[in-house]
Design an enzyme around this catalytic site. Structure first.
Site, short mmCIF file in Angstrom:
data_model
loop_
_atom_site.label_atom_id
_atom_site.label_comp_id
_atom_site.label_asym_id
_atom_site.label_seq_id
_atom_site.Cartn_x
_atom_site.Cartn_y
_atom_site.Cartn_z
N ASP A 152 -3.73 7.03 -1.51
CA ASP A 152 -3.89 8.42 -1.99
C ASP A 152 -4.82 8.67 -3.18
OD1 ASP A 152 -1.62 7.97 -0.52
OD2 ASP A 152 -0.26 8.95 -1.92
N GLU A 322 5.53 13.91 1.85
CA GLU A 322 4.92 13.30 0.67
C GLU A 322 3.82 14.21 0.13
OE1 GLU A 322 5.27 8.61 1.70
OE2 GLU A 322 3.50 9.55 2.53
C1 FRU Z 1 1.55 8.51 0.40
C2 FRU Z 1 2.44 7.64 -0.45
C3 FRU Z 1 3.05 8.45 -1.56
C4 FRU Z 1 3.31 7.44 -2.62
C5 FRU Z 1 2.15 6.51 -2.46
C6 FRU Z 1 2.47 5.09 -2.77
O1 FRU Z 1 0.57 7.84 1.07
O2 FRU Z 1 3.43 7.02 0.34
O3 FRU Z 1 4.18 9.18 -1.17
O4 FRU Z 1 3.34 7.99 -3.89
O5 FRU Z 1 1.73 6.61 -1.12
O6 FRU Z 1 1.34 4.31 -2.77
#
Ligand code: FRU
Length: 609
Positions: A152, A322
């Site tokens: 992300d 998310e």
């Molecule tokens: C989304 C996610 C988020 C989390 C991050 C961990 O891709 O799963 O929810 O904060 O990646 O790397």
């Protein structure tokens, strides 16, 4: 093996273990037992380079400084072969005794000692780390980490003419681990400068995704214009933490009062903004397993009140929720604005795996209410109609009231298996979004590549107009000057044909088919024969985008960057983002029509600067 032999070999190994000291270019390695080795750094240097083998499990490494634990991290230390190296910066510890306590992961079935692993001979000290690109699939003009794993984009803000982009980063390998915030900046959204790591795992856990705001009125008391970032501290629990920066996001101070928000269920990816009407900060939190977004407010960024939740039972629910975002977007061509709640979901995306859905509605400072469609239902809408667009969120404080977003250009189904090693994953091109009201009375996100992308254009290598084509393909060469990267602008008219096929291909027969089907009002993207596809069963697919109009004329703006293709609708109604791994760059664009003659109204192909 009989009992005596087994005893004898165990004793020999134990003795060997104690004795196998191994002095090697400024480091001494001592093997203590099957799964434990000590690495002592004897000379001053900037980095210790850890040899990595991609396909094995992580070893756990404790760094001790003068005998005290400094940090713990994980590296896939090479057993059989070295795939690449990752640097660990030791320049700041020159006045200390540096010892790495390495706990390997050999199990009984591997019938081996960690002392036999390939990593020990290859481990070395170095004053430099070579980040020269060694990957043919690394994009040229998309943001990628210099090395290591990225997921992300998060924590983005714009300040003093600079776009700050943080990202989920593993600096010690090209798979998900050691989650930290990497940091890059740009003044033009094209060229990215890489900075030192912004936030690293601490005693509360890994640093998961979050957001940043500029505290112009010093509501938190850290100082005027302080950058305040929230992130999820992730260990066995997921709790929300704060850090702040007085130097525009270069150095952060982790708030000693962390955590700021705790719940007894999985919740992550805090996303904040200032809500002027209520004079409060608003924070959205993904209540991941409950498939809803929680909405909090605060006067000072420290004390938060849970006001409401949105989403239970709504939209796509077949995965964890998310990375939320809540934006106030203008409706093009009107004075109207609507609120848009972005909700990333994994799995359960429209084409499998991860994807970004959104809801359009209203927000009163405490509660988000989604609009319903003609059937009284809250519709599920997708922000991108490819498979490789995830965790999309916006830049805080973008100039000129712009709403600029960027997404992670991969999919959790296969992100760790795509055929790259030195780095894994790129971000999408930055995009400016607003809303349109479509013929069905619904509001949809309108997306254009951020206007800065015009500066990518170099030479116009193809320019064509008013050409009619039928079943026989009409071909154009893609620029050869910078292989595998270009921008294509084309308008096709399908008034006298049933459908138009646009194919990108190379001499090996690897290809991507884009099909405009005006009767179905769709554009499809087929990557089943696009090149390397068999690294994961979920990769070879076809995705579809609704054009949201009856029109038989279609304009597209297509960005190709070695291993990615982003197809933007000229009217902004859809985007398709898909990865591709052609073994040689695509060299040709061919157009053909089914069921009659179509017209190429215009075509421009640009090489990239
Ligand atoms: C989304 C996610 C988020 C989390 C991050 C961990 O891709 O799963 O929810 O904060 O990646 O790397």
């Amino acid at each position: 093996m009989n009992y005596f032999k087994l005893m004898a070999s165990t004793v020999t190994t134990a003795l060997l273990g104690i004795m196998s000291l191994n002095a090697n270019n400024g480091i001494t390695i001592e093997h203590l037992g099957t799964n434990n080795s000590l690495v002592k750094v004897d000379e001053k240097s900037n980095y210790i380079l850890f040899p990595v083998e991609e396909s094995i499990e992580d070893a756990k490494i404790n760094l001790l400084l003068d005998g005290k634990l400094e940090k713990t991290f994980r590296v896939r230390l090479a057993r059989n072969k070295v795939d690449y190296y990752v640097p660990f910066d030791i320049s700041q510890y020159h006045d200390k005794n540096i010892l790495f306590n390495v706990i390997s992961n050999h199990n009984r079935t591997s019938v081996r000692e960690s002392s036999e692993d390939a990593c020990w001979k290859a481990m070395k000290l170095s004053d430099t780390f070579d980040t020269t690109n060694r990957e043919k699939f690394r994009p040229l003009y998309h943001h990628t980490p210099l090395y290591g794993w990225m997921n992300d984009p998060n924590g983005m803000f714009y300040k003093d003419g600079v776009w700050h982009l943080y990202y989920q980063w593993n600096p010690y390998g090209s798979k998900w681990e050691n989650l930290s915030w990497g940091h890059s900046t740009s003044t033009d959204l094209i060229n990215w400068e890489h900075h030192k790591i912004a936030l690293e795992p601490d005693g509360l856990g890994y640093i998961f995704s979050g957001s940043s705001v500029i505290d112009t009125d010093n509501t938190a008391g850290f100082g005027k214009d302080e950058v305040i970032s929230f992130y999820t501290s992730a260990d066995v629990s997921q709790i929300q933490s704060m850090a702040h920066s007085a130097d525009n996001g270069e150095n952060f101070t982790v708030y000693p009062g962390n955590p700021i928000i705790t719940l007894d269920s999985e919740a992550r990816d805090p996303n904040m903004f200032w809500h002027a009407e209520s004079g409060k900060w608003v924070l959205l939190l993904a209540h991941a397993l409950d498939h809803e977004m929680l909405i909090f407010t605060s006067p000072d960024l420290k004390n938060w009140t849970l006001e409401s939740s949105f989403g239970k039972g709504e939209g796509a629910q077949n995965g964890v929720w998310e990375c939320p975002d809540l934006l106030y977007l203008p409706v093009n061509g009107t004075d109207e604005h609507k609120w848009v709640l972005i909700c990333n979901l994994n799995p359960g995306g429209v084409f499998g795996g991860s994807a970004t859905q959104y809801f359009v509605g209203d927000f009163d400072g405490k509660t988000f209410t989604a609009d319903k469609d003609a059937n009284g239902k809250i519709p599920t809408k997708w922000m991108d109609h490819g498979k490789d667009h995830y965790a999309t969120v916006s830049w805080h404080n973008a100039p000129d009231n712009r709403n600029v977003v960027i997404g992670w250009m991969s999919n959790w189904q296969y992100a760790a298996e795509v055929p790259t090693k030195q780095f894994r994953s790129a971000n999408t091109l930055p995009r400016d979004i607003s809303l349109i009201k479509a013929d069905d009375g619904q509001y949809y996100i309108h997306t254009i590549p951020s206007p800065e992308m015009i500066a990518l254009r170099d030479k116009k290598t193809v320019s064509a107009k008013s050409k009619s084509f039928g079943a026989k393909p009409h071909s154009f060469q893609l620029p050869a000057s910078n292989d595998g990267v270009c921008e294509i602008l084309l308008t096709v008219n399908s008034e006298k044909a049933d459908s138009v096929l646009m194919t990108l291909s190379n001499a090996k027969g690897e290809k991507v088919d884009l099909i405009f089907d005006p009767a179905a009002s769709t554009v499809s993207f087929d990557r089943t024969q696009s090149g390397l596809t068999d690294f994961n069963q979920d990769f070879a697919t076809r995705t579809f985008a609704p054009t949201l109009r009856k029109n038989r004329v279609l304009s597209l703006r297509i960005f190709i960057d070695r291993s990615s293709i982003e197809v933007f609708d000229g009217e902004g109604n859809f985007v398709i983002t898909n990865l591709v791994f052609p073994t040689e760059p695509y060299t040709t664009l061919s157009l053909s029509a089914d069921g009659g003659k179509a017209q190429l109204e215009s075509l421009e192909i640009y090489s990239i600067k």
